[in-house]
Scaffold this motif. Structure first.
Motif, PDB file in Angstrom:
ATOM      1  N   ARG A  61      -3.489  -5.079 -10.047  1.00 60.44           N
ATOM      2  CA  ARG A  61      -3.709  -4.453  -8.742  1.00 60.44           C
ATOM      3  C   ARG A  61      -4.252  -3.028  -8.907  1.00 60.44           C
ATOM      4  NH1 ARG A  61       0.676  -5.966  -6.988  1.00 60.44           N
ATOM      5  NH2 ARG A  61       1.998  -4.153  -7.331  1.00 60.44           N
ATOM      6  N   ARG A  95      -4.165   6.694  -0.453  1.00 61.98           N
ATOM      7  CA  ARG A  95      -4.377   5.329  -0.950  1.00 61.98           C
ATOM      8  C   ARG A  95      -3.802   5.170  -2.353  1.00 61.98           C
ATOM      9  NH1 ARG A  95     -10.689   4.720   0.085  1.00 61.98           N
ATOM     10  NH2 ARG A  95     -10.561   6.890  -0.626  1.00 61.98           N
ATOM     11  N   TRP A 146       1.557  -5.732 -11.620  1.00 60.24           N
ATOM     12  CA  TRP A 146       0.982  -4.612 -10.869  1.00 60.24           C
ATOM     13  C   TRP A 146      -0.220  -3.990 -11.572  1.00 60.24           C
ATOM     14  CZ3 TRP A 146       1.392  -0.464 -14.050  1.00 60.24           C
ATOM     15  CH2 TRP A 146       2.447  -0.455 -14.969  1.00 60.24           C
ATOM     16  N   ALA A 190      -0.049   4.946  -1.948  1.00 64.12           N
ATOM     17  CA  ALA A 190       0.356   3.629  -1.432  1.00 64.12           C
ATOM     18  C   ALA A 190       0.360   2.586  -2.540  1.00 64.12           C
ATOM     19  CB  ALA A 190      -0.573   3.211  -0.300  1.00 64.12           C
ATOM     20  N   LEU A 191      -0.626   2.649  -3.425  1.00 65.16           N
ATOM     21  CA  LEU A 191      -0.670   1.715  -4.551  1.00 65.16           C
ATOM     22  C   LEU A 191       0.505   1.955  -5.497  1.00 65.16           C
ATOM     23  CD1 LEU A 191      -4.497   1.812  -5.243  1.00 65.16           C
ATOM     24  CD2 LEU A 191      -3.182  -0.263  -4.738  1.00 65.16           C
ATOM     25  N   ASP A 211       3.357   3.086  -4.741  1.00 71.29           N
ATOM     26  CA  ASP A 211       4.583   2.634  -4.070  1.00 71.29           C
ATOM     27  C   ASP A 211       4.835   1.142  -4.236  1.00 71.29           C
ATOM     28  OD1 ASP A 211       5.201   5.177  -3.182  1.00 71.29           O
ATOM     29  OD2 ASP A 211       4.332   4.900  -1.184  1.00 71.29           O
ATOM     30  N   THR A 212       3.818   0.380  -4.610  1.00 71.00           N
ATOM     31  CA  THR A 212       3.993  -1.069  -4.781  1.00 71.00           C
ATOM     32  C   THR A 212       4.487  -1.435  -6.181  1.00 71.00           C
ATOM     33  OG1 THR A 212       1.713  -1.503  -5.568  1.00 71.00           O
ATOM     34  CG2 THR A 212       2.085  -1.467  -3.175  1.00 71.00           C
ATOM     35  N   ILE A 213       4.600  -0.451  -7.073  1.00 72.16           N
ATOM     36  CA  ILE A 213       5.001  -0.729  -8.456  1.00 72.16           C
ATOM     37  C   ILE A 213       6.521  -0.789  -8.542  1.00 72.16           C
ATOM     38  CG2 ILE A 213       4.931   0.104 -10.838  1.00 72.16           C
ATOM     39  CD1 ILE A 213       2.300   1.509 -10.138  1.00 72.16           C
ATOM     40  N   PRO A 214       7.093  -1.918  -8.966  1.00 70.71           N
ATOM     41  CA  PRO A 214       8.555  -2.015  -9.042  1.00 70.71           C
ATOM     42  C   PRO A 214       9.122  -1.188 -10.190  1.00 70.71           C
ATOM     43  CG  PRO A 214       7.527  -4.023  -9.871  1.00 70.71           C
ATOM     44  CD  PRO A 214       6.420  -3.184  -9.315  1.00 70.71           C
TER      45      PRO A 214
END
Length: 260
Positions: free
Chosen positions: A62, A124, A59, A127-128, A130-133
């Motif tokens: 990203r 934004r 991540w 949202a980014l 939220d993609t981090i596990p």
């Protein structure tokens, strides 16, 4: 548990069941945590060093690729800087680390609590994030010119920390962080991932503000130890040292947006 026959406490005065259950769950003592941290350090899938290789965290790339997007939303937040809470306002345990109001925060999420209105202001970025596990915490860490955060260590090795450099004032050599025996100079648009249980200290000896996106995630561990780590972090969410800062931020957010 032993039971006695002489307890005549009326049921009406008993604590609610949920409070009694929470009271029965205790965060491990300092000695037990240190022993567990030794085990975690030896078993860690990313090693046990002050600073880690970014490639261990997919991540990171990203976030770096979208740093300009995050920076754009940050610029709007900085217009509110005088209204933002200090770290000491959110967490009283941080008061010994900095003697001024120079460390401001803008939280997105912390230990299962989402700062909904803050996230809506920076959609934004949210949202980014939220993609981090295995994310536990994320916020803009805003350090005023001339600020110094004293040497300290993180409370638990089951987490690792990342800083995405967003605003790094010049001269960059005067804006730095020591972690263990390493010195870090942030770079705009670049991440550094480190173990904050190593002694670390921060200086901004420039005339400009320094901002990073600070992120805490679970340390990569073997499966059984990972399950234990996740269990302990869930328990931590019920402890006063976590609940009190969450309540403080919720109160700030309610007051701020009520007057916005």
């Amino acid at each position: 548990m032993q039971m006695t026959t002489h307890d005549q406490t009326p049921k009406s005065k008993s604590k609610p069941l949920t409070k009694r259950l929470k009271g029965a769950i205790n965060w491990p003592g300092k000695a037990a945590v240190r022993k567990l941290e030794t085990v975690m350090g030896h078993a860690s899938l990313i090693g046990d060093t002050p600073v880690f290789d970014n490639s261990a965290f997919p991540w990171v790339a990203r976030l770096e690729a979208n740093a300009s997007v995050i920076r754009e939303e940050l610029e709007a937040v900085l217009g509110l800087q005088q209204c933002l809470p200090t770290m000491q306002q959110i967490s009283k345990t941080q008061r010994k680390l900095i003697q001024t109001d120079g460390w401001k925060t803008y939280f997105f999420t912390a230990f299962g609590e989402r700062a909904t209105r803050n996230c809506e202001r920076c959609p934004r970025t949210a949202a980014l994030i939220d993609t981090i596990p295995d994310l536990e915490e994320a916020f803009f860490s805003i350090l005023a010119p001339g600020s110094h955060i004293r040497a300290h260590r993180g409370v638990y090795k089951g987490l690792v920390r990342a800083h995405l450099g967003l605003i790094v004032p010049e001269p960059s050599a005067e804006c730095r962080m020591a972690v263990g025996d390493e010195t870090i100079h942030w770079r705009e648009g670049r991440c550094v991932v480190f173990d904050d249980t190593y002694q670390h200290e921060v200086w901004n000896d420039t005339d400009g503000v320094r901002v990073v996106l600070l992120i805490d995630v679970h340390r990569p561990l073997p499966r059984r130890l990972d399950r234990l780590n996740k269990t302990l972090l869930r328990i931590a969410r019920m402890m006063p040292f976590v609940r009190d800062p969450v309540r403080q931020h919720r109160a700030w957010e309610k007051d701020f947006y009520a007057n916005a």
